[in-house]
Enzyme design. Structure first.
Site, PDB file in Angstrom:
ATOM      1  N   LYS A 110       0.842  -1.197   0.000  1.00  0.00           N
ATOM      2  CA  LYS A 110       0.000   0.000   0.000  1.00  0.00           C
ATOM      3  C   LYS A 110       0.880   1.251   0.000  1.00  0.00           C
ATOM      4  CE  LYS A 110      -4.359   1.657   1.619  1.00  0.00           C
ATOM      5  NZ  LYS A 110      -5.557   1.434   2.366  1.00  0.00           N
ATOM      6  N   LYS A 189      -1.872 -13.801 -10.410  1.00  0.00           N
ATOM      7  CA  LYS A 189      -2.559 -14.443  -9.283  1.00  0.00           C
ATOM      8  C   LYS A 189      -4.021 -13.982  -9.210  1.00  0.00           C
ATOM      9  CE  LYS A 189      -2.936 -14.438  -4.377  1.00  0.00           C
ATOM     10  NZ  LYS A 189      -3.396 -13.500  -3.444  1.00  0.00           N
ATOM     11  N   LYS A 192      -9.279 -10.569  -5.744  1.00  0.00           N
ATOM     12  CA  LYS A 192     -10.313  -9.530  -5.864  1.00  0.00           C
ATOM     13  C   LYS A 192      -9.704  -8.194  -6.243  1.00  0.00           C
ATOM     14  CE  LYS A 192     -11.752 -10.464  -1.791  1.00  0.00           C
ATOM     15  NZ  LYS A 192     -11.895 -11.714  -1.093  1.00  0.00           N
TER      16      LYS A 192
HETATM   17  P1  ADP Z   1      -8.074 -11.861  -2.355  1.00  0.00           P
HETATM   18  O1  ADP Z   1      -6.629 -11.834  -2.803  1.00  0.00           O
HETATM   19  O2  ADP Z   1      -8.980 -12.167  -3.479  1.00  0.00           O
HETATM   20  O3  ADP Z   1      -8.465 -10.607  -1.608  1.00  0.00           O
HETATM   21  P2  ADP Z   1      -7.892 -13.064   0.235  1.00  0.00           P
HETATM   22  O4  ADP Z   1      -6.629 -12.305   0.464  1.00  0.00           O
HETATM   23  O5  ADP Z   1      -9.125 -12.657   0.983  1.00  0.00           O
HETATM   24  O6  ADP Z   1      -8.199 -13.069  -1.342  1.00  0.00           O
HETATM   25  O7  ADP Z   1      -7.586 -14.609   0.486  1.00  0.00           O
HETATM   26  C1  ADP Z   1      -8.349 -15.514   1.276  1.00  0.00           C
HETATM   27  C2  ADP Z   1      -7.623 -16.851   1.314  1.00  0.00           C
HETATM   28  O8  ADP Z   1      -7.555 -17.411  -0.009  1.00  0.00           O
HETATM   29  C3  ADP Z   1      -6.173 -16.752   1.804  1.00  0.00           C
HETATM   30  O9  ADP Z   1      -5.846 -17.897   2.569  1.00  0.00           O
HETATM   31  C4  ADP Z   1      -5.384 -16.695   0.523  1.00  0.00           C
HETATM   32  O10 ADP Z   1      -4.066 -17.151   0.684  1.00  0.00           O
HETATM   33  C5  ADP Z   1      -6.191 -17.615  -0.391  1.00  0.00           C
HETATM   34  N1  ADP Z   1      -6.054 -17.173  -1.791  1.00  0.00           N
HETATM   35  C6  ADP Z   1      -6.489 -16.016  -2.336  1.00  0.00           C
HETATM   36  N2  ADP Z   1      -6.206 -15.935  -3.647  1.00  0.00           N
HETATM   37  C7  ADP Z   1      -5.555 -17.081  -3.960  1.00  0.00           C
HETATM   38  C8  ADP Z   1      -4.991 -17.611  -5.168  1.00  0.00           C
HETATM   39  N3  ADP Z   1      -5.064 -16.947  -6.325  1.00  0.00           N
HETATM   40  N4  ADP Z   1      -4.393 -18.821  -5.110  1.00  0.00           N
HETATM   41  C9  ADP Z   1      -4.341 -19.523  -3.940  1.00  0.00           C
HETATM   42  N5  ADP Z   1      -4.841 -19.077  -2.772  1.00  0.00           N
HETATM   43  C10 ADP Z   1      -5.449 -17.885  -2.763  1.00  0.00           C
END
Ligand code: ADP
Ligand code: TRP
Length: 323
Positions: A110, A189, A192
């Site tokens: 950030k 990757k 969101k």
């Molecule tokens: P985002 O990146 O979409 O905001 P979060 O950070 O809320 O997702 O992630 C929630 C869980 O899902 C965490 O344990 C994170 O490591 C896993 N996760 C999120 N995106 C991925 C991905 N592309 N591949 C594997 N695991 C993921």
């Protein structure tokens, strides 16, 4: 073993969340004492609309239950329903070196983007440590991006124990190697924040549309291709069984086929894979009282455990009389 994980209610869950994290929650509820929570205190660092935060929290609970989280096996609750965690967070905060938090990626990213971070985002890993330590968790199933935070948790617990005695259990992260980083529709990757997600409960039509938009290289159809470097193939593998994966890989290597064919196959396996969950989700969504009851029972069980650990910590550092 005691297993614990949390997931933020910041929007609809996507394939990356499922294969990187949620699938592990479901597997680990068998043969372990499992605690899973919806991390609404963490989400408050980004979601500032009360109606959205509340709705996302309930939807997240419904999604997890629909995906197979079984309230008779695992304790499902909302993070803020266990205030002991916030208290424990303060105890840990008093021993947290600033440098440790400055190295954490959420804050660093950030700042690198020139945005001002608030104290909530900066101290986010300490709250996450409190989440884990409050339940004496041994194993924390997460995606790769959370491993750094589990290391911070171990550091904080280790130095607290060093100063005050053996209070906390040191946890280990558990990452699934084959889906540690699920790619999104742009090949990066899936996240969101990158607007490249395909949601688990997206309707079939819009899911197909997104699949058709997955980026592929522009080499001619006749050329042989390497499946292992193709994000589309990687996504296909998440759903397909080993025999089908092999057949598809052989087609890549032989050449003479189009990516459209892979996308069609992916849409079909993905739809079939989530069909049963979709059905369960509609039933749960129609029964909000049942969901509320599951969360109330879960927070009661979780609080009981967190109260014990908090008391242990309070006694160790002189906030309560030792018994
Ligand atoms: P985002 O990146 O979409 O905001 P979060 O950070 O809320 O997702 O992630 C929630 C869980 O899902 C965490 O344990 C994170 O490591 C896993 N996760 C999120 N995106 C991925 C991905 N592309 N591949 C594997 N695991 C993921
Ligand atoms: N920070 C995690 C994420 O963004 C969510 C989380 C909060 C968590 N507390 C936790 C995960 C404790 C595991 C354990 O995905």
């Amino acid at each position: 073993m005691r297993v614990l994980s949390g997931i933020q209610p910041t929007g609809r869950f996507h394939w990356g969340n499922y294969f990187g994290a949620i699938r592990q929650y479901i597997d680990l509820q068998h043969g372990n004492e499992a605690y899973y929570f919806i991390a609404n205190l963490h989400a408050l660092t980004t979601v500032r609309d009360p109606e959205i935060l509340w709705r996302n929290t309930i939807e997240a609970a419904i999604d997890l239950l629909a995906l197979g989280l079984d309230p008779d096996r695992a304790t499902l609750f909302v993070q803020s329903d266990v205030p002991e965690v916030s208290e424990l967070c303060w105890l840990l905060m008093t021993g947290t070196p600033l440098g440790l938090l400055e190295r954490c990626h959420a804050y660093k990213e950030k700042k690198a983007r020139g945005l001002t971070a608030d104290a909530g985002l900066f101290t986010y890993p300490v709250l996450m440590a409190a989440d884990i330590l409050a339940y004496d968790a041994d194993i924390v199933p997460v995606g790769m991006d959370q491993v750094q935070h589990i290391e911070v948790c171990r550091d904080l617990a280790g130095s607290f124990n060093h100063q005050f005695g053996e209070v906390f259990v040191l946890p280990n992260a558990k990452v699934l190697e084959d889906s540690a980083k699920v790619p999104g529709t742009d090949g990066e990757k899936m996240s969101k924040s990158y607007e490249n997600t395909i949601d688990i409960f997206e309707d079939a039509k819009s899911m197909r549309k997104k699949i058709m938009r997955i980026v592929t290289d522009s080499r001619p159809m006749e050329d042989p291709k390497d499946p292992d470097t193709d994000p589309l193939y990687q996504l296909y593998c998440l759903f397909a069984d080993p025999a089908d994966r092999e057949v598809m890989a052989a087609k890549y290597r032989a050449g003479g086929f189009g990516y459209g064919e892979v996308k069609k196959a992916l849409a079909e396996v993905a739809e079939a894979f989530f069909a049963e969950f979709r059905e369960r989700r509609s039933r749960l969504a129609a029964d909000p009282e049942q969901v509320a009851q599951i969360l109330a029972d879960g927070s009661e069980r979780a609080r009981r455990k967190a109260q014990q650990v908090l008391q242990r910590a309070q006694q160790a550092c002189g906030l309560k009389a030792a018994t």
